[in-house]
Design a protein around this motif. Structure first.
Motif, mmCIF file in Angstrom:
data_model
loop_
_atom_site.group_PDB
_atom_site.id
_atom_site.type_symbol
_atom_site.label_atom_id
_atom_site.label_comp_id
_atom_site.label_asym_id
_atom_site.label_seq_id
_atom_site.Cartn_x
_atom_site.Cartn_y
_atom_site.Cartn_z
ATOM 1 N N ASN A 358 77.691 35.781 -12.151
ATOM 2 C CA ASN A 358 76.566 36.470 -11.530
ATOM 3 C C ASN A 358 75.235 35.895 -11.987
ATOM 4 O O ASN A 358 75.059 35.581 -13.175
ATOM 5 N N TYR A 366 73.944 46.863 -12.930
ATOM 6 C CA TYR A 366 73.524 45.895 -11.920
ATOM 7 C C TYR A 366 74.483 44.709 -11.808
ATOM 8 O O TYR A 366 74.317 43.866 -10.934
ATOM 9 N N ALA A 367 75.451 44.616 -12.690
ATOM 10 C CA ALA A 367 76.359 43.467 -12.714
ATOM 11 C C ALA A 367 77.485 43.644 -11.692
ATOM 12 O O ALA A 367 78.269 44.595 -11.771
ATOM 13 N N SER A 368 77.571 42.737 -10.739
ATOM 14 C CA SER A 368 78.591 42.811 -9.691
ATOM 15 C C SER A 368 79.962 42.431 -10.238
ATOM 16 O O SER A 368 80.086 41.560 -11.106
ATOM 17 N N ARG A 530 73.167 44.398 -6.546
ATOM 18 C CA ARG A 530 74.465 43.723 -6.615
ATOM 19 C C ARG A 530 74.745 42.965 -5.315
ATOM 20 O O ARG A 530 75.273 41.849 -5.334
ATOM 21 N N ASN A 533 72.657 39.826 -5.263
ATOM 22 C CA ASN A 533 73.297 38.873 -6.169
ATOM 23 C C ASN A 533 74.477 38.196 -5.487
ATOM 24 O O ASN A 533 74.642 36.968 -5.541
ATOM 25 N N ASP A 534 75.296 38.982 -4.802
ATOM 26 C CA ASP A 534 76.489 38.443 -4.158
ATOM 27 C C ASP A 534 76.134 37.473 -3.030
ATOM 28 O O ASP A 534 76.830 36.477 -2.818
#
Length: 581
Positions: A358, A366-368, A530, A533-534
């Motif tokens: 990530n 917030y971490a996918s 997220r 981010n993705d």
């Protein structure tokens, strides 16, 4: 895992077992006595081997420039080592509960501390807050921190100590501007003639700003050194303890580490991006400590989605010329699959780094979890992907091609031992899937420079891929994720200040970013972050490699250090002091 990686991992474990390489927590201090009086501890010697090139953070996004400026220029609020907002030049952090944030989320009210003065003795007022906003948002200014003022429509100043930021729409997270070292206050009187296109030419103000911080700049040589002396008008009695601070640039991370941990010539060395075995050997000399803190600092690789200049000495204007290979998502995906991020993290950082999938690895909410598995290298899968996309080695020389275009790339980064190791690894892994790579290492003071005339900077991106590290300025990632917006591409018209170095542009991303700007509620904001981010990771716009802890070192004789990965590392330099032998 390679033989070298296995040996390195074993060495790291031995260091941890012996207690030699146990990073201090962010709140660790080394107190044995307290500072006596302002200036009593003489000279503090600090090594920022990537030397600062300006003391105006509005004209540079470089960490080295922002942190050097933080000795002089201060924001209204800072972030603690734990990532919490703390009032700095104001009475309190505005909130809905205390009435500082309006119920309709369209304004935030800041109240300055009474009696606050600039280093020249003049009063700090709300007019300076308003001026700083107008300075950064003036047409032609090329302000590197413009994203921090997103949706700020105007600033009202009902009295000398009160500033009310008015937003063009509801802002659920209204703490972008004036929180953290990127957006400090500028003195209106000093910068009044430096608006818009005149900003970069105001050398006297940019190299010696008048501030509220614990020090004032007396000498500044861009790319070399800066000398600061204690601010006699500083608001806290008895601080700073040091009479002057020398920030010296030049050299590299290994020479900086030696200067603190082996020879004792300097008191503090910043950004020691070195292999664990090298750092461990230095610490064994017994002259200093390693300090580490994690936030969102990610070592990453960016792909240039437009055709780069034909040679590093030529500047190509931004034009819609797609890269013949990297515009193909299958090529970007295959190059990514060939990387062994776990090995890179182990070899390059040991316990101070971890492989990540990530670009936004934290805070945890917030971490996918949608990108897990990228740490596993897949050479065969990368080859199959290129085969299916029509990239074939037609003449048997080991390099694939399609439609007359060969998979030949230039990969650049700053001169740094760990980054050169990563370049060599990537070059070999890419060779195994049929891509030929030329490596280019650029002096860090040039690569991270804000010089608009240099062709070799991160922003100019005269290569096919480049590697560097960056982080969110605070726990909320909105401003950070804005760095991939269509309007943040570096170009001549914005003095090459944008952060979207790969020139990626997706209206769907921008639309989601706008949705984030209007969304309240931590859970809802985290979900949108997220997704953003993705989009970046799954379209292979940027390739996250290692979630890095910030690693610096200080002498045993230096007390008061609290390394901070959310703010400037020098955020509490006023409290640093010399421990008597």
């Amino acid at each position: 895992m390679t033989t070298r990686a296995t040996a390195t991992l074993a060495y790291i474990i031995s260091l941890i077992t012996m207690g030699i390489f146990s990073p201090l927590p962010a709140t660790a201090t080394n107190h044995s006595s307290e500072p006596q009086s302002r200036g009593s501890d003489k000279t503090l010697r600090v090594l920022y081997w990537q030397a600062p090139t300006t003391l105006n953070p509005y004209l540079s996004g470089g960490v080295k420039d922002i942190e050097a400026a933080s000795l002089v220029l201060e924001p209204l609020a800072r972030l603690s080592p734990e990532g919490e907002m703390i009032p700095w030049l104001v009475r309190e952090i505005p909130s809905l509960a205390n009435g500082g944030v309006a119920a309709d989320l369209r304004s935030i009210r800041w109240r300055l501390l009474p009696g606050l003065t600039w280093s020249d003795g003049s009063a700090v007022t709300s007019a300076d807050i308003d001026f700083t906003f107008r300075y950064c948002t003036a047409p032609g200014a090329g302000c590197a921190q413009a994203a921090k003022f997103r949706d700020v429509e105007r600033i009202d100043t009902p009295d000398p100590l009160t500033a009310v930021l008015r937003f063009s729409r509801p802002r659920p997270f209204p703490y972008g501007a004036f929180v953290g070292p990127q957006t400090p206050l500028l003195q209106a009187a000093q910068f009044a003639e430096c608006m818009g296109a005149q900003a970069a030419g105001c050398t006297d103000a940019n190299f010696a700003p008048i501030g509220t911080g614990p020090f004032t700049a007396t000498e500044f040589r861009p790319g070399d050194a800066a000398l600061f002396v204690a601010n006699e008008a500083y608001r806290t009695s008895g601080l700073p303890a040091f009479s002057e601070v020398l920030i010296k640039g030049g050299g590299d991370a290994i020479s900086a580490g030696r200067a603190v941990l082996e020879t004792g010539e300097f008191d503090y060395a910043w950004n020691l991006q070195l292999s664990p075995e090298v750092l461990g050997a230095m610490v064994e000399r017994g002259k200093g400590h390693i300090v580490t803190a994690f936030s969102t600092l990610v070592e990453r690789m960016a792909f240039n989605l437009r055709e780069p200049a034909p040679n590093p000495g030529t500047l190509r204007k931004l034009a819609p010329i797609p890269h013949p290979a990297l515009a193909n998502i299958d090529v970007r995906h295959a190059l990514t699959m060939a990387l062994d991020r776990a090995t890179m993290a182990q070899i390059g950082y040991g316990p101070t780094g971890r492989a990540t999938c990530n670009i936004l690895p934290g805070p945890p909410a917030y971490a996918s979890d949608a990108n897990e598995g990228c740490e596993t290298q897949d050479i065969e899968g990368a080859r199959a992907l290129l085969d299916g996309a029509g990239w074939i080695d037609t003449n048997g020389d080991g390099v694939r091609e399609r439609d007359g275009k060969r998979l030949e790339f230039v990969f650049q980064t700053s001169t740094n031992a760990v980054r050169q190791d990563f370049q060599i690894l990537a070059k070999e892994w890419w060779r195994q899937i049929g891509a030929l790579t030329e490596l280019r290492a650029i002096d860090a003071s040039v690569f991270f420079s804000s010089d608009p005339d240099s062709p070799d900077t991160l922003a100019k991106f005269n290569a096919d891929m480049q590697m560097y590290a960056s982080a969110s300025d605070g726990p909320d990632p909105e401003a950070y994720l804005s760095g991939w917006a269509c309007n943040d591409v570096p170009r001549a018209v914005n003095s090459w200040q944008g952060r979207n170095v790969g020139a990626w542009c997706d209206p769907a991303y921008d639309a989601l970013l706008n949705e984030l700007s209007g969304t309240s509620g931590n859970a809802e904001r985290a979900a949108l972050a997220r997704t953003l981010n993705d989009m970046l990771v799954q379209q292979y716009v940027v390739v996250p490699l290692v979630d890095r802890g910030r690693v610096s070192a200080h002498a045993n004789s230096l007390g008061g250090v609290r390394i901070n990965a959310w703010d400037s590392e020098l955020w509490n330099i006023a409290e640093w002091y010399r421990i008597p032998e």
